[in-house]
Write an enzyme that holds these catalytic residues in place. Structure first.
Site, mmCIF file in Angstrom:
data_model
loop_
_atom_site.group_PDB
_atom_site.id
_atom_site.type_symbol
_atom_site.label_atom_id
_atom_site.label_comp_id
_atom_site.label_asym_id
_atom_site.label_seq_id
_atom_site.Cartn_x
_atom_site.Cartn_y
_atom_site.Cartn_z
ATOM 1 N N HIS A 58 -51.630 19.593 17.312
ATOM 2 C CA HIS A 58 -50.710 18.673 16.644
ATOM 3 C C HIS A 58 -49.613 19.457 15.922
ATOM 4 C CE1 HIS A 58 -49.942 14.940 14.108
ATOM 5 N NE2 HIS A 58 -49.349 15.896 13.401
ATOM 6 N N GLU A 59 -50.022 20.445 15.126
ATOM 7 C CA GLU A 59 -49.044 21.225 14.362
ATOM 8 C C GLU A 59 -48.231 22.140 15.272
ATOM 9 O OE1 GLU A 59 -48.579 20.201 11.561
ATOM 10 O OE2 GLU A 59 -50.455 19.142 11.169
ATOM 11 N N HIS A 62 -45.338 20.175 16.649
ATOM 12 C CA HIS A 62 -44.227 20.104 15.687
ATOM 13 C C HIS A 62 -43.403 21.392 15.730
ATOM 14 C CE1 HIS A 62 -45.201 16.347 13.779
ATOM 15 N NE2 HIS A 62 -46.358 16.753 13.289
#
Length: 268
Positions: A58-59, A62
């Site tokens: 997820h990170e 980003h």
């Protein structure tokens, strides 16, 4: 010299590889029920390690999107190594989400990577950076549920099926919560570039409390029921039943003994 540094900044971290190894090993233990009487503990390890892997992805999404949008600082910060120890808020991004999975069976989102927004031009790019994280949770949910919606469950041991279902539930809850347009969550980051400067300034002080407010609302029985009805509606669309997720959570909570047949009620 510069090229060598850049390669190191993008090299996959041994910490992340260790997480993958734990996920693979515990997944094999669940599948084969290699240690009789400890299948629940294996499910626990599989779900927790899989959940942390998904948080790292997820990170990473980003950071990678930010890199291609103009913020080259994410390399030096170590965000592209998938090392959770490099995150700005490891407590919010790893520790608390794992605690809330154990407590309530909910995929709690958390902020981790610091993006230098001043380096990025264009509202669409800013929105895409925010959306990239929860979109990763959606992809992870699709992968976890693939055996269900592809009718590939034949020969899959029941504990492994239930573990996949519960891990998928965590991904769906995380995706839905992340897309809530509340300051501090990715959903607000998606719409923020399109808001007026005045409105953004007014909302900014509330950003640190947005996640806590959303989680607090989930403890209101009526809101909790509506939320999990939405979650299970999505999962039913992927051919995952509430019984699958319930038993997955029961196996996950190995300290409570053998799973029992599901009863009426929510997951809290």
């Amino acid at each position: 010299m510069t090229t060598a540094i850049r390669r190191a900044d993008r090299r996959i971290s041994p910490v992340f590889l260790a997480l993958i190894a734990v996920m693979a090993g515990s997944g094999w233990a669940v599948w084969s029920e290699a240690v009789p009487g400890y299948t629940g503990f294996a499910v626990f390890l599989f779900v927790v390690s899989g959940w942390v892997v998904s948080l790292c992805m997820h990170e990473y999404a980003h950071a990678r999107t930010a890199l291609h949008s103009g913020d080259i600082s994410v390399e030096a910060k170590g965000y592209l190594t998938l090392n959770p120890l490099k995150y700005t808020h490891a407590l919010l991004s790893i520790v608390l989400p794992v605690i809330f999975v154990i407590m309530g069976g909910i995929g709690l989102p958390g902020g981790a990577v610091f993006i230098e927004r001043g380096r990025i031009q264009g509202r669409w790019r800013h929105s895409l950076i925010s959306a990239a994280g929860p979109l990763t949770n959606i992809v992870f949910a699709a992968v976890c549920t693939a055996p269900f919606w592809l009718n590939g469950l034949a020969g899959v041991p029941a504990p492994f099926r239930f573990a996949l279902a519960f891990l998928a539930l965590l991904q769906v809850t995380a995706a839905i919560l992340n897309f809530v347009p509340v300051p501090g969550l990715d959903g607000y980051g998606v719409i923020e570039p399109w808001l007026s400067h005045k409105l953004r300034r007014q909302v900014e002080p509330f950003a640190p409390f947005g996640l806590l407010a959303v989680f607090g609302l989930l403890w209101v029985p009526e809101i909790n029921q509506v939320f999990f009805e939405l979650v299970h509606t999505v999962l039913r669309g992927l051919d995952v039943s509430s019984i699958d997720t319930y038993l997955g959570q029961e196996f996950f909570r190995f300290w409570r003994g053998e799973p029992q047949l599901p009863q009426t009620g929510g997951l809290f």
